[in-house]
Write a protein that holds these residues in place. Structure first.
Motif, PDB file in Angstrom:
ATOM      1  N   GLU A  34     -19.134  13.456  40.426  1.00  0.00           N
ATOM      2  CA  GLU A  34     -18.082  14.067  41.246  1.00  0.00           C
ATOM      3  C   GLU A  34     -18.632  14.368  42.634  1.00  0.00           C
ATOM      4  N   ALA A  35     -18.422  13.456  43.550  1.00  0.00           N
ATOM      5  CA  ALA A  35     -19.001  13.591  44.889  1.00  0.00           C
ATOM      6  C   ALA A  35     -18.523  14.856  45.589  1.00  0.00           C
ATOM      7  N   ASP A  36     -17.255  15.180  45.437  1.00  0.00           N
ATOM      8  CA  ASP A  36     -16.724  16.357  46.124  1.00  0.00           C
ATOM      9  C   ASP A  36     -17.312  17.645  45.556  1.00  0.00           C
ATOM     10  N   ARG A  37     -17.525  17.677  44.231  1.00  0.00           N
ATOM     11  CA  ARG A  37     -18.144  18.864  43.628  1.00  0.00           C
ATOM     12  C   ARG A  37     -19.582  19.013  44.108  1.00  0.00           C
ATOM     13  N   VAL A  38     -20.317  17.902  44.155  1.00  0.00           N
ATOM     14  CA  VAL A  38     -21.700  17.945  44.646  1.00  0.00           C
ATOM     15  C   VAL A  38     -21.725  18.436  46.088  1.00  0.00           C
ATOM     16  N   ALA A  39     -20.795  17.957  46.891  1.00  0.00           N
ATOM     17  CA  ALA A  39     -20.734  18.388  48.293  1.00  0.00           C
ATOM     18  C   ALA A  39     -20.472  19.885  48.395  1.00  0.00           C
ATOM     19  N   ARG A  40     -19.584  20.396  47.551  1.00  0.00           N
ATOM     20  CA  ARG A  40     -19.298  21.838  47.571  1.00  0.00           C
ATOM     21  C   ARG A  40     -20.527  22.646  47.170  1.00  0.00           C
ATOM     22  N   GLU A  41     -21.250  22.160  46.174  1.00  0.00           N
ATOM     23  CA  GLU A  41     -22.451  22.870  45.725  1.00  0.00           C
ATOM     24  C   GLU A  41     -23.513  22.899  46.822  1.00  0.00           C
ATOM     25  N   LEU A  42     -23.660  21.791  47.531  1.00  0.00           N
ATOM     26  CA  LEU A  42     -24.647  21.728  48.613  1.00  0.00           C
ATOM     27  C   LEU A  42     -24.358  22.773  49.691  1.00  0.00           C
ATOM     28  N   GLN A  43     -23.096  23.074  49.890  1.00  0.00           N
ATOM     29  CA  GLN A  43     -22.711  24.009  50.946  1.00  0.00           C
ATOM     30  C   GLN A  43     -23.189  25.435  50.687  1.00  0.00           C
ATOM     31  N   VAL A  44     -23.538  25.742  49.447  1.00  0.00           N
ATOM     32  CA  VAL A  44     -24.006  27.101  49.149  1.00  0.00           C
ATOM     33  C   VAL A  44     -25.410  27.124  48.540  1.00  0.00           C
ATOM     34  N   THR A  45     -26.047  25.938  48.413  1.00  0.00           N
ATOM     35  CA  THR A  45     -27.385  25.906  47.798  1.00  0.00           C
ATOM     36  C   THR A  45     -28.444  25.248  48.670  1.00  0.00           C
ATOM     37  N   ASP A  46     -28.051  24.353  49.558  1.00  0.00           N
ATOM     38  CA  ASP A  46     -29.018  23.602  50.352  1.00  0.00           C
ATOM     39  C   ASP A  46     -29.254  24.306  51.701  1.00  0.00           C
ATOM     40  N   PRO A  47     -30.481  24.771  51.971  1.00  0.00           N
ATOM     41  CA  PRO A  47     -30.733  25.527  53.203  1.00  0.00           C
ATOM     42  C   PRO A  47     -30.382  24.760  54.471  1.00  0.00           C
ATOM     43  N   GLU A  48     -30.667  23.459  54.504  1.00  0.00           N
ATOM     44  CA  GLU A  48     -30.366  22.670  55.700  1.00  0.00           C
ATOM     45  C   GLU A  48     -28.856  22.580  55.931  1.00  0.00           C
ATOM     46  N   VAL A  49     -28.112  22.384  54.861  1.00  0.00           N
ATOM     47  CA  VAL A  49     -26.653  22.322  54.976  1.00  0.00           C
ATOM     48  C   VAL A  49     -26.090  23.674  55.401  1.00  0.00           C
ATOM     49  N   ILE A  50     -26.615  24.741  54.817  1.00  0.00           N
ATOM     50  CA  ILE A  50     -26.144  26.089  55.166  1.00  0.00           C
ATOM     51  C   ILE A  50     -26.376  26.378  56.649  1.00  0.00           C
ATOM     52  N   ARG A  51     -27.556  26.033  57.140  1.00  0.00           N
ATOM     53  CA  ARG A  51     -27.836  26.239  58.574  1.00  0.00           C
ATOM     54  C   ARG A  51     -26.867  25.450  59.438  1.00  0.00           C
ATOM     55  N   GLY A  52     -26.604  24.204  59.041  1.00  0.00           N
ATOM     56  CA  GLY A  52     -25.697  23.363  59.818  1.00  0.00           C
ATOM     57  C   GLY A  52     -24.277  23.896  59.828  1.00  0.00           C
ATOM     58  N   ILE A  53     -23.827  24.405  58.691  1.00  0.00           N
ATOM     59  CA  ILE A  53     -22.467  24.947  58.606  1.00  0.00           C
ATOM     60  C   ILE A  53     -22.354  26.227  59.431  1.00  0.00           C
ATOM     61  N   ARG A  54     -23.387  27.063  59.394  1.00  0.00           N
ATOM     62  CA  ARG A  54     -23.362  28.276  60.238  1.00  0.00           C
ATOM     63  C   ARG A  54     -23.262  27.896  61.715  1.00  0.00           C
ATOM     64  N   ALA A  55     -23.983  26.852  62.109  1.00  0.00           N
ATOM     65  CA  ALA A  55     -23.953  26.417  63.508  1.00  0.00           C
ATOM     66  C   ALA A  55     -22.579  25.870  63.891  1.00  0.00           C
ATOM     67  N   LEU A  56     -21.920  25.203  62.949  1.00  0.00           N
ATOM     68  CA  LEU A  56     -20.619  24.602  63.231  1.00  0.00           C
ATOM     69  C   LEU A  56     -19.476  25.611  63.209  1.00  0.00           C
ATOM     70  N   PHE A  57     -19.509  26.526  62.234  1.00  0.00           N
ATOM     71  CA  PHE A  57     -18.340  27.372  61.981  1.00  0.00           C
ATOM     72  C   PHE A  57     -18.600  28.869  62.129  1.00  0.00           C
TER      73      PHE A  57
END
Length: 216
Positions: A34-57
């Motif tokens: 489930e690509a979309d589920r994996v993407a959602r999980e990355l948004q709250v578990t992967d430090p690099e993704v979290i930093r990027g989302i904070r910078a964007l939003f």
């Protein structure tokens, strides 16, 4: 297919019923990524993704949940990306490579375990540029009013919000044109299940023959 499972992409617009089709395929014996589920999980578990989302939003999109885990305001992000394509593209560029890596690992696992069919469920199969890596594409489609009704009933937004999300996605007609198989979901769950069981039979036949046949 050199020991590789048959790789089947399953996609469809919001409210089409692709997740239901994937659940049925998984119950019948397909492996499911489930690509979309994996993407959602990355948004709250992967430090690099979290930093990027904070910078964007902004930092405010994250919050601490009652159980102490990190939460994210998905509705706020959805509103932002569906009204600003540049933010959507930036978010995808942040997350997609990691999802692709996770899928590659799943393909290797299925190869080792000699699994026959691996289905990849993704909302933006063609837009991601990776559809060509799959053997077959299944598109789940439905009339617009049916899709809107389902999405609203699932709490995905008001009618107007759902329409905006539909307009931000590829037109359904374009998806259908590029599909190897199309499942129309305008009827009952029982009818959808019957069509999905029929599809599974065809996929199983293709996987057993080692081919990548197609058809409507």
């Amino acid at each position: 297919m050199d020991g590789k499972p048959l790789l089947v992409g399953v996609t469809g617009g919001i409210g089409s019923g692709k997740s239901t089709v994937c659940s049925i395929l998984a119950a019948l014996g397909c492996e499911l990524f489930e690509a979309d589920r994996v993407a959602r999980e990355l948004q709250v578990t992967d430090p690099e993704v979290i930093r990027g989302i904070r910078a964007l939003f902004g930092n405010d999109v994250y919050f601490c949940q009652q159980d102490g885990t990190l939460g994210i305001d998905r509705k706020s992000i959805a509103t932002a990306v569906f009204s600003d394509r540049s933010k959507l593209e930036a978010l995808n560029a942040l997350i997609h490579p990691k999802v692709f890596t996770a899928f590659d690992r799943e393909v290797e696992r299925c190869r080792r375990e000699k699994r026959k069919i691996l289905c990849k469920e993704a909302a933006i199969m063609f837009e991601s540029g990776k559809a060509g890596d799959l053997d077959l594409i299944v598109v789940v489609a439905a009339d617009d009013e049916a899709r809107i009704g389902r999405a609203v009933s699932r709490g995905l937004g008001s009618r107007e919000e759902v329409l905006r999300r539909m307009q931000a996605q590829w037109p359904q007609e374009r998806l259908v044109e590029r599909a190897d198989f199309v499942i129309w979901n305008n009827g009952t769950l029982e009818e959808l299940r019957a069509r999905t069981v029929e599809l599974y039979g065809r996929l199983e036949s293709i996987a057993s023959s080692g081919g990548d046949g197609s058809g409507q």
